[in-house]
Design an enzyme around this catalytic site. Sequence first.
Site, PDB file in Angstrom:
ATOM      1  N   TYR A 133      40.113  63.280 -12.674  1.00 15.91           N
ATOM      2  CA  TYR A 133      39.349  63.392 -13.926  1.00 15.91           C
ATOM      3  C   TYR A 133      39.548  62.175 -14.835  1.00 15.91           C
ATOM      4  O   TYR A 133      40.657  61.677 -15.001  1.00 15.91           O
ATOM      5  CB  TYR A 133      39.866  64.593 -14.714  1.00 15.91           C
ATOM      6  CG  TYR A 133      39.138  65.909 -14.557  1.00 15.91           C
ATOM      7  CD1 TYR A 133      37.808  65.992 -14.190  1.00 15.91           C
ATOM      8  CD2 TYR A 133      39.819  67.092 -14.817  1.00 15.91           C
ATOM      9  CE1 TYR A 133      37.177  67.212 -14.078  1.00 15.91           C
ATOM     10  CE2 TYR A 133      39.193  68.331 -14.709  1.00 15.91           C
ATOM     11  CZ  TYR A 133      37.875  68.379 -14.344  1.00 15.91           C
ATOM     12  OH  TYR A 133      37.252  69.584 -14.239  1.00 15.91           O
ATOM     13  N   GLU A 134      38.465  61.761 -15.499  1.00 15.45           N
ATOM     14  CA  GLU A 134      38.505  60.759 -16.571  1.00 15.45           C
ATOM     15  C   GLU A 134      39.222  59.469 -16.158  1.00 15.45           C
ATOM     16  O   GLU A 134      39.888  58.824 -16.954  1.00 15.45           O
ATOM     17  CB  GLU A 134      39.181  61.337 -17.822  1.00 15.45           C
ATOM     18  CG  GLU A 134      38.624  62.657 -18.306  1.00 15.45           C
ATOM     19  CD  GLU A 134      37.138  62.586 -18.654  1.00 15.45           C
ATOM     20  OE1 GLU A 134      36.599  61.476 -18.797  1.00 15.45           O
ATOM     21  OE2 GLU A 134      36.508  63.650 -18.783  1.00 15.45           O
ATOM     22  N   GLY A 135      39.056  59.083 -14.914  1.00 18.79           N
ATOM     23  CA  GLY A 135      39.705  57.880 -14.394  1.00 18.79           C
ATOM     24  C   GLY A 135      40.952  58.241 -13.618  1.00 18.79           C
ATOM     25  O   GLY A 135      41.853  58.907 -14.124  1.00 18.79           O
TER      26      GLY A 135
END
Length: 402
Positions: free
Chosen positions: A244-246
């Site tokens: 998630y999110e990088g």
Amino acid sequence: RKIFITWGDHAMTDNIAHLVLARLPDGPPGVRGISLFLVPKFLVNDDGSLGERNDVATVSVEHKLGIHGSPTCSLNFGDNGGAIGYLVGEENQGLACMFTMMNHARIAVGVEGLAMGELAYQKSLHYARERVQGQLPGKGPVTIIHHPDVRRMLMTMRAYVEAMRGLAYVTAANLDLAEHAGSEEARAAAADRVGVLTPVVKGWSTEIGQELASLGVQVHGGMGYVEETGIAQVYRDVRITTIYEGTTGIQANDLIGRKLIRDGGQALSAVLDEMEAVAQAATDPQLESIAGALTMGREALADARDYLLANHASDPSIPGAAAVTLLMLCGTVMGGWQLARGALAASQQLAAGTASGDTDYLQARIAVARFYAEHIMPKASAQRASIVAGPTSTMGLKDEQF
């Protein structure tokens, strides 16, 4: 088409507002030409009522390893004439707008890793207190919480959870200070601190969350591998958090590139100075191993910082090869720093006689910090050694040798 859209379509609300990065027809090439748009599932009339369906279609829902309660969708925009979107912020500034949201989301996902680690700990503790297995001399049959190896796993889980929670709190506090501190200098220092801590909260906490979920399955034994206990779901669900999110690698490259090399290590050095102050203040004899471990960890992190700053320009593979190990080293040492701060405060309250009935809690804080210092902080030495060894062996195979 946009893929991997979490909660991309559902019936939980009357409308869904998608935030979409897209390029205007005359936008410049590259990321500088990206703008941010709000694209609703249903268009909204002037009076606030819902109007016709926008040209946004769900074309698939992914079948995932975990988080089955969260629909992850592929969406098509504009198959039937064009989806209507509303510009958010300025034209061609979409990436900057997105990163405002992204940085908050990274902290939130780090807290998700913490939360899943806490859930694994709670489930494991409950099971260990009830599951009777084996005997101990003079005690007869006992619950498994009495066995030293189970204690090792539970203490590891609790120590990491408290360390992650402390680091998340400090990051959130500095996020507030970056906006509301009384001077421009204090706001800038807090913003630098947030910059250093955010990738660690996100990357380290989610990686450790996975480790704790795995330990939770182990505490449950065979019952952990079946669905009745629920720990298997924790193990599956936490796996997404490092993506998630990088991914962890993305967080690590941000830490080593933007937060270490670009500012010459100044923000990290300020954190190291605070660690030193805590270690020097921990003069209570019961804090000796905690202070010693913090000093050792701080020196390991300082050595890694110095090596990377001195050598990164000589070989472009050095930052990439060391990045994730640096992130994990930061997490190891910064987590120990937070537990040492807590242990120091606890010892001061106990010495001053101001425990106010919290004596057991304060003594436990010291005991957990000592466990972390003696059994987890030693990882810092190995992580430092990996970083300063350089990238030669990492890059040692030719492509065809893999």
